[in-house]
Design a protein around this motif. Structure first.
Motif, short mmCIF file in Angstrom:
data_model
loop_
_atom_site.label_atom_id
_atom_site.label_comp_id
_atom_site.label_asym_id
_atom_site.label_seq_id
_atom_site.Cartn_x
_atom_site.Cartn_y
_atom_site.Cartn_z
N MET A 215 0.81 -1.22 0.00
CA MET A 215 0.00 0.00 0.00
C MET A 215 0.85 1.27 0.00
O MET A 215 1.78 1.38 -0.77
N GLY A 216 0.54 2.21 0.89
CA GLY A 216 1.22 3.50 0.88
C GLY A 216 2.62 3.50 1.43
O GLY A 216 3.26 4.56 1.50
N ALA A 217 3.14 2.34 1.82
CA ALA A 217 4.49 2.28 2.37
C ALA A 217 5.56 2.48 1.30
O ALA A 217 6.71 2.75 1.62
N ILE A 218 5.19 2.34 0.01
CA ILE A 218 6.14 2.49 -1.09
C ILE A 218 5.60 3.52 -2.07
O ILE A 218 4.43 3.46 -2.46
N THR A 219 6.43 4.45 -2.50
CA THR A 219 5.99 5.45 -3.47
C THR A 219 5.81 4.80 -4.84
O THR A 219 6.34 3.74 -5.12
N ALA A 220 5.04 5.49 -5.70
CA ALA A 220 4.70 4.94 -7.01
C ALA A 220 5.95 4.69 -7.86
O ALA A 220 6.09 3.64 -8.48
N ASN A 221 6.86 5.65 -7.92
CA ASN A 221 8.07 5.49 -8.73
C ASN A 221 8.95 4.36 -8.21
O ASN A 221 9.58 3.63 -8.98
N ASN A 242 13.57 -6.03 3.62
CA ASN A 242 14.90 -5.53 3.99
C ASN A 242 14.98 -4.01 3.87
O ASN A 242 15.61 -3.34 4.70
N MET A 243 14.34 -3.45 2.83
CA MET A 243 14.34 -2.00 2.66
C MET A 243 13.54 -1.32 3.78
O MET A 243 13.87 -0.21 4.22
N ASP A 256 11.10 5.21 -0.52
CA ASP A 256 11.18 6.01 -1.74
C ASP A 256 12.55 5.85 -2.38
O ASP A 256 13.33 4.97 -2.01
N GLU A 257 12.86 6.72 -3.36
CA GLU A 257 14.12 6.60 -4.09
C GLU A 257 15.34 6.79 -3.21
O GLU A 257 16.42 6.31 -3.52
N GLU A 261 18.08 2.91 -3.33
CA GLU A 261 19.12 3.43 -4.20
C GLU A 261 20.26 2.42 -4.21
O GLU A 261 21.32 2.63 -3.61
N PRO A 262 20.03 1.27 -4.88
CA PRO A 262 21.06 0.23 -4.89
C PRO A 262 22.29 0.68 -5.68
O PRO A 262 22.20 1.56 -6.54
#
Length: 341
Positions: A215-221, A242-243, A256-257, A261-262
């Motif tokens: 759900m909202g825990a991850i941004t769309a991009n 892990n993230m 988010d990014e 950022e791997p």
């Protein structure tokens, strides 16, 4: 039909709640419904079904949902062999006899085979109850001889009725590679291949999965970035968990990014795992207009040079191309241009 994700091994409840989630969400997929409809039709049609997909693609979840859907119509027999030994026909016959009757399996394989046919016939013909045999397997546990014996069992006749049961064998792609020369086994089977080429868990579905589950825990991009790197729910679950731990320790409340950022080496590793035959140092070099050696150097050290920027740009472009995201982005761009004009 939906997939409920209720057990991500490396994700604890405290971390989940930190991101405002009481539990992971439910992924609803039209493709899953279509595959389940196909499986149901094949089971009721007494076919020998090979559910073929790489590890982590949802074979076990699909079979579990099929059993729930057909629990009142079909008697399912699950061949359980928890040891590392091969699955043998004697064990399959014993499972059928044990699950369908109170009889004790006969000692000799010939007597046990006749006993199995009689018990199957009584259930399928006399009691009008379809039977489906489930066999979970890895390529090295199910020999071609066992598959051939199972084919012969299915072709047995009871009161003019044949075949007496359907089967679902969950296999890995390596299994097909092993038996593809046996035309009698391959051609008489109903193969259901779950992979991206056949429309299973495409880039768009992976993005939707991340949206539905986290759900909202991850941004769309960021959902798109993760979906481009990984092909299976299992891999995405592990990575996101892990993230989440990484973000929590750094005080971030959203993935988010900045969190995802791997390193360039990690991106290359993930792409190589997912698209082994479509990514290489040479391919990246061609995309970046640099040599293969330069790509290798950049991936190792990420020096602050123009070549690093080129390789990074090329990696993300290839990620979009391989996942199919570029084509969709181009279509959306064209739509926006039309609207603007």
């Amino acid at each position: 039909m939906a997939i409920m994700v209720n057990n991500i091994q490396n994700l604890d409840q405290e971390t989940l709640e930190y991101f405002g989630l009481k539990s992971t969400g439910v992924f609803a997929s039209p493709k899953t419904r279509k595959v389940l409809d196909t499986l149901e039709s094949a089971v009721l049609g007494n076919k020998m079904i090979y559910l073929n997909a790489a590890s982590g693609y949802g074979k076990t979840t699909l079979v579990r949902q099929l059993k729930d859907r057909l629990s009142l119509k079909v008697k399912f027999i699950h061949v359980r062999n928890l040891s590392d030994r091969k699955i043998l026909m004697s064990g399959i016959l014993e499972a059928i006899i044990t699950d369908l009757s109170n009889a004790r399996p006969r000692m000799s394989i010939e007597a046990r085979s006749r006993q199995t046919v009689r018990i199957l016939g009584n259930n399928v013909v006399s009691n009008n109850t379809p039977v489906c045999l489930l066999i979970d397997n890895t390529p090295d546990r199910l020999a071609g001889d066992t598959i051939n014996a199972l084919k012969l069992l299915r072709e047995e006749d009871f009161g003019g009725h044949t075949p007496l049961l359907s089967t679902i064998v969950t296999v890995w792609p390596e299994f097909y590679d092993r038996i593809h020369k046996r035309k009698d086994l391959v051609q008489r089977g109903f193969w259901l291949n779950l992979n991206e080429q056949n429309g299973w868990f495409t880039f768009e579905e992976r993005v939707k999965y991340l949206e539905d589950v986290f759900m909202g825990a991850i941004t769309a991009n960021t959902r798109k970035r993760i979906a481009a790197m990984f092909l299976t729910p299992e891999d995405m679950n592990f990575y996101v968990a892990n993230m989440m731990k990484k973000a929590k320790s750094a005080g971030f409340k959203i993935i988010d990014e900045h969190v995802v950022e791997p390193s360039l080496k990690e991106i290359y590793h993930h792409l190589k795992e997912s698209y082994s035959d479509k990514i290489s140092l040479a391919i990246i070099g061609k995309q970046a207009d640099v040599t293969k050696g330069t790509v290798s150097l950049v991936l190792s050290d990420e020096p602050d040079t123009p070549s690093t920027a080129k390789v990074k740009k090329a990696l993300y472009e290839l990620m979009d191309i391989l996942s199919g995201n570029q084509e969709k982005s181009t279509e959306e761009s064209k739509k926006q241009q039309k609207l603007a004009s």
